[in-house]
Scaffold this motif. Structure first.
Motif, PDB file in Angstrom:
ATOM      1  N   LEU A 243      59.108   4.975  12.880  1.00 58.19           N
ATOM      2  CA  LEU A 243      59.618   5.800  11.779  1.00 58.19           C
ATOM      3  C   LEU A 243      59.478   5.016  10.488  1.00 58.19           C
ATOM      4  N   LEU A 244      58.822   5.624   9.502  1.00 58.63           N
ATOM      5  CA  LEU A 244      58.349   4.899   8.335  1.00 58.63           C
ATOM      6  C   LEU A 244      59.109   5.272   7.071  1.00 58.63           C
ATOM      7  N   GLY A 245      58.908   4.459   6.036  1.00 57.08           N
ATOM      8  CA  GLY A 245      59.278   4.845   4.691  1.00 57.08           C
ATOM      9  C   GLY A 245      58.344   5.933   4.201  1.00 57.08           C
ATOM     10  N   THR A 246      58.431   6.223   2.926  1.00 59.96           N
ATOM     11  CA  THR A 246      57.661   7.352   2.395  1.00 59.96           C
ATOM     12  C   THR A 246      56.476   6.925   1.538  1.00 59.96           C
ATOM     13  N   ASN A 247      56.618   5.940   0.671  1.00 59.45           N
ATOM     14  CA  ASN A 247      55.616   5.682  -0.362  1.00 59.45           C
ATOM     15  C   ASN A 247      54.859   4.382  -0.121  1.00 59.45           C
ATOM     16  N   VAL A 248      53.545   4.471  -0.364  1.00 63.46           N
ATOM     17  CA  VAL A 248      52.618   3.368  -0.128  1.00 63.46           C
ATOM     18  C   VAL A 248      51.849   3.096  -1.407  1.00 63.46           C
ATOM     19  N   ARG A 249      51.643   1.823  -1.735  1.00 63.75           N
ATOM     20  CA  ARG A 249      50.857   1.459  -2.917  1.00 63.75           C
ATOM     21  C   ARG A 249      49.376   1.716  -2.683  1.00 63.75           C
ATOM     22  N   LEU A 250      48.738   2.294  -3.685  1.00 66.87           N
ATOM     23  CA  LEU A 250      47.305   2.526  -3.596  1.00 66.87           C
ATOM     24  C   LEU A 250      46.510   1.226  -3.700  1.00 66.87           C
ATOM     25  N   SER A 251      47.079   0.229  -4.314  1.00 65.34           N
ATOM     26  CA  SER A 251      46.334  -1.017  -4.543  1.00 65.34           C
ATOM     27  C   SER A 251      46.116  -1.807  -3.264  1.00 65.34           C
ATOM     28  N   ASP A 252      47.121  -1.803  -2.345  1.00 63.98           N
ATOM     29  CA  ASP A 252      47.003  -2.652  -1.161  1.00 63.98           C
ATOM     30  C   ASP A 252      47.504  -2.014   0.126  1.00 63.98           C
ATOM     31  N   GLY A 253      47.952  -0.750   0.081  1.00 59.62           N
ATOM     32  CA  GLY A 253      48.414  -0.077   1.294  1.00 59.62           C
ATOM     33  C   GLY A 253      49.766  -0.518   1.788  1.00 59.62           C
ATOM     34  N   GLN A 254      50.526  -1.233   0.973  1.00 59.23           N
ATOM     35  CA  GLN A 254      51.837  -1.737   1.376  1.00 59.23           C
ATOM     36  C   GLN A 254      52.928  -0.707   1.072  1.00 59.23           C
ATOM     37  N   PHE A 255      53.895  -0.603   1.972  1.00 57.06           N
ATOM     38  CA  PHE A 255      55.030   0.288   1.755  1.00 57.06           C
ATOM     39  C   PHE A 255      55.936  -0.272   0.659  1.00 57.06           C
ATOM     40  N   GLY A 260      63.048   7.886   4.592  1.00 55.95           N
ATOM     41  CA  GLY A 260      62.211   8.923   5.166  1.00 55.95           C
ATOM     42  C   GLY A 260      62.983   9.971   5.928  1.00 55.95           C
ATOM     43  N   GLY A 261      62.239  10.752   6.704  1.00 57.10           N
ATOM     44  CA  GLY A 261      62.796  11.838   7.497  1.00 57.10           C
ATOM     45  C   GLY A 261      61.673  12.664   8.084  1.00 57.10           C
ATOM     46  N   TRP A 262      62.047  13.751   8.737  1.00 58.17           N
ATOM     47  CA  TRP A 262      61.057  14.696   9.265  1.00 58.17           C
ATOM     48  C   TRP A 262      60.873  15.869   8.294  1.00 58.17           C
ATOM     49  N   GLY A 263      61.332  15.714   7.051  1.00 56.39           N
ATOM     50  CA  GLY A 263      61.209  16.774   6.063  1.00 56.39           C
ATOM     51  C   GLY A 263      60.115  16.506   5.061  1.00 56.39           C
ATOM     52  N   GLY A 264      60.167  17.203   3.934  1.00 57.40           N
ATOM     53  CA  GLY A 264      59.118  17.156   2.930  1.00 57.40           C
ATOM     54  C   GLY A 264      58.831  15.751   2.452  1.00 57.40           C
ATOM     55  N   GLY A 265      57.567  15.405   2.334  1.00 51.50           N
ATOM     56  CA  GLY A 265      57.118  14.095   1.912  1.00 51.50           C
ATOM     57  C   GLY A 265      56.721  13.197   3.060  1.00 51.50           C
ATOM     58  N   ASP A 266      57.209  13.511   4.272  1.00 51.96           N
ATOM     59  CA  ASP A 266      56.944  12.684   5.452  1.00 51.96           C
ATOM     60  C   ASP A 266      56.440  13.507   6.641  1.00 51.96           C
ATOM     61  N   ASP A 267      56.906  14.727   6.753  1.00 53.66           N
ATOM     62  CA  ASP A 267      56.838  15.578   7.932  1.00 53.66           C
ATOM     63  C   ASP A 267      55.496  15.612   8.654  1.00 53.66           C
ATOM     64  N   SER A 268      54.453  16.048   7.953  1.00 52.88           N
ATOM     65  CA  SER A 268      53.203  16.325   8.651  1.00 52.88           C
ATOM     66  C   SER A 268      52.423  15.076   9.016  1.00 52.88           C
ATOM     67  N   PHE A 269      52.820  13.893   8.499  1.00 53.94           N
ATOM     68  CA  PHE A 269      52.273  12.656   9.049  1.00 53.94           C
ATOM     69  C   PHE A 269      52.591  12.569  10.531  1.00 53.94           C
ATOM     70  N   TYR A 270      53.853  12.778  10.903  1.00 56.91           N
ATOM     71  CA  TYR A 270      54.242  12.731  12.311  1.00 56.91           C
ATOM     72  C   TYR A 270      53.589  13.874  13.098  1.00 56.91           C
ATOM     73  N   GLU A 271      53.518  15.029  12.479  1.00 59.45           N
ATOM     74  CA  GLU A 271      52.899  16.191  13.122  1.00 59.45           C
ATOM     75  C   GLU A 271      51.462  15.904  13.542  1.00 59.45           C
ATOM     76  N   TYR A 272      50.699  15.254  12.659  1.00 56.04           N
ATOM     77  CA  TYR A 272      49.277  15.067  12.926  1.00 56.04           C
ATOM     78  C   TYR A 272      49.004  13.955  13.935  1.00 56.04           C
ATOM     79  N   LEU A 273      49.956  13.077  14.195  1.00 49.44           N
ATOM     80  CA  LEU A 273      49.713  12.020  15.167  1.00 49.44           C
ATOM     81  C   LEU A 273      49.396  12.602  16.542  1.00 49.44           C
ATOM     82  N   ILE A 274      50.236  13.499  17.029  1.00 48.37           N
ATOM     83  CA  ILE A 274      49.986  14.078  18.349  1.00 48.37           C
ATOM     84  C   ILE A 274      48.842  15.093  18.284  1.00 48.37           C
ATOM     85  N   LYS A 275      48.678  15.738  17.155  1.00 48.04           N
ATOM     86  CA  LYS A 275      47.597  16.719  17.042  1.00 48.04           C
ATOM     87  C   LYS A 275      46.225  16.044  17.019  1.00 48.04           C
TER      88      LYS A 275
END
Length: 526
Positions: A243-255, A260-275
């Motif tokens: 279970l992750l935080g929400t925001n990642v830097r574009l410069s280096d990929g670091q959180f 977080g949560g299973w709601g807006g801003g995070d939700d479909s990341f988890y959805e697409y893992l199993i898909k």
């Protein structure tokens, strides 16, 4: 579809500011017995036609209908979002006149031209996903229903053209994409960070485009951005295993946070893992493992039962390791995602937990004056956090009686034609064959039809707990076509190749906008 541009939800979210791998299943299991209800399915098709006729008369080829005033909005760059979002639904419904209208339109879209900011996420799930799904349906199980014309060929050509414009988003030092773009010419918007949903909800569509065109660059771009989410760092970015935080830097990929949560801003990341694992288990076994880690941690750390209704189950949000007992209509896709994971991995405990989440979201519908669930809701938990702790307050005084009866109180009562509860009913039905989920979906559809039908179509409403919905916002979302009407139809329709399967015979997997993408075959692996 888990849209990030939710009126009211984003403000609330800002304010709140090791698992083992599962072996790939090979054996089939018996499918449940499904019952077709043609009368209900036809009623949903009628609602689709009303919505389409209003859009086509007053808004086409713009993006969205304003049904109260018979106007239009170009909220998705003016490329005809409702038409593209309606494409796959018209196909599975057999609405051949509408299919013909959209098929004639697709080659005319100028994806080079827009003066507005472009969302990589929204454009991918609506436009790119809609085009790829139409291509997969027309060249696959519906190949005998649509004549092979130049317009059919143009579907994939247009998808590639759009992706070629969007791929500038990945021109960052890390490969993590910028979600905000401009065209004329294509260029990045200059963001410093991006969220896990807007990074992690590209990989299905972009990989599918590579598989269909034979050009590996598209899948490689999305998978590179995803790689930072599959191996998150630093430690603050993963407050619970998987279970992750929400925001990642574009410069280096670091959180940069652990919220977080299973709601807006995070939700479909988890959805697409199993898909992604369902799409191709050979290439995406690591995605499966990350989904298992997230699912196990959610059950262990986040499963929450309201003090007044301990029979209900919701998933808490988190701020680092501090829990927040708040959820959203958006998050109610989670029951369906757990169910899909359970079916895909032959793990009944995930299916059972998903069904419990479905029950909780069902209660948010049956408890309100309109029979529709609210945008944002909260509760108290007596087992995970002391009562009345700063992160565990009680309900507002005006909603105390409502909370006693319902097990939640309403923070934002809007309904913006969201699909997630219906989506989870659909997965629950396809997993079990239990007709109660058809009845729940029908009751929800009837409530939405009675409350949101206005003027030339259907509109967002202001308050689900007021009779009549408290007034209209005069906006018919494009995902109304793609998701609400599709799930409402499919749960009552006959079995078909694009339906979710419980016996390991899936031919399609739905993207987060409910566009059915054909699963990969060995010859398509890029």
């Amino acid at each position: 579809m888990r849209s990030l541009s939710v009126r009211g939800a984003a403000a609330l979210l800002l304010a709140l500011t090791g698992s083992s791998a599962v072996a790939a299943p090979h054996q089939s299991r018996a499918a449940p017995r499904y019952v077709t209800n043609r009368q209900r399915a036809d009623a949903v098709k009628d609602a689709f036609q009303v919505s389409w006729d209003g859009y086509y008369k007053y808004a086409f080829p713009h993006d969205s209908l304003r049904p109260v005033t018979n106007g239009y909005a170009d909220d998705r760059n003016g490329w005809g979002a409702s038409a593209v979002d309606a494409f796959s639904t018209a196909l599975v419904m057999g609405k051949w006149d509408v299919v013909g209208q959209i098929l004639a339109y697709v080659p005319t879209i100028n994806f080079d031209n827009t003066t507005d900011s472009v969302s990589l996420f929204e454009t991918t799930i609506r436009y790119l996903g809609g085009l790829l799904a139409a291509h997969d349906l027309i060249t696959g199980p519906l190949s005998d229903n649509v004549s092979k014309t130049a317009n059919v060929t143009a579907i994939l050509t247009q998808a590639k053209r759009l992706a070629d414009n969007l791929k500038v988003a990945f021109n960052t030092t890390s490969g993590v994409p910028d979600n905000n773009l401009y065209f004329n010419p294509p260029r990045r918007g200059g963001s410093d960070t991006n969220g896990i949903a807007t990074i992690g909800t590209l990989v299905l569509e972009w990989t599918r485009l590579s598989d269909l065109t034979g050009d590996p660059q598209y899948g490689a771009l999305a998978q590179k951005g995803e790689s930072y989410l599959l191996s998150p760092s630093p430690a603050l970015g993963q407050p619970f295993p998987g279970l992750l935080g929400t925001n990642v830097r574009l410069s280096d990929g670091q959180f940069v946070d652990g919220n977080g949560g299973w709601g807006g801003g995070d939700d479909s990341f988890y959805e697409y893992l199993i898909k992604m694992y369902l799409y191709d288990p050979q290439r995406f076994a690591k995605y499966r493992d990350r989904w298992v880690a997230a699912a196990d941690s959610s059950i262990k750390y986040l499963a929450s039962h309201p003090t007044t209704r301990p029979d209900l189950t919701y998933l808490a949000m988190w701020q680092n390791t501090t829990l927040r007992f708040t959820s959203q209509h958006l998050a109610c896709f989670n029951g369906g995602n757990f169910i899909l994971g359970g079916l895909t991995l032959d793990e009944p405990r995930y299916t059972r937990f998903g069904l419990a989440l479905v029950d909780g979201c069902h209660d948010t519908y049956t408890s309100t004056a309109t029979g529709i669930g609210p945008e944002i809701f909260s509760w108290q938990d007596a087992s995970l956090v002391p009562l009345n702790a700063p992160n565990n307050p009680g309900p507002p005084a005006a909603q105390a009686a409502f909370y006693n009866a319902s097990g939640f109180w309403i923070d934002n009562g809007a309904y913006v034609l969201r699909p997630e509860v219906l989506e989870s009913y659909y997965y629950a039905y396809r997993a079990t064959g239990d007709p109660k989920y058809q009845d729940w979906a029908w009751a929800a559809f009837q409530a939405i039809n009675a409350t949101c039908r206005v003027g030339s179509g259907y509109s967002d409403i202001k308050d689900v707990n007021k009779p009549g919905g408290g007034g209209f916002d005069d906006f018919q979302e494009s995902f109304w076509f793609a998701e609400v009407l599709k799930y409402s139809y499919l749960i009552h329709a006959e079995d078909a190749p694009w339906q979710v399967k419980a016996d390991h015979t899936n031919q399609f997997v739905f993207n987060t906008e409910a566009h059915p993408i054909r699963v990969a075959g060995g010859q398509e692996r890029a």
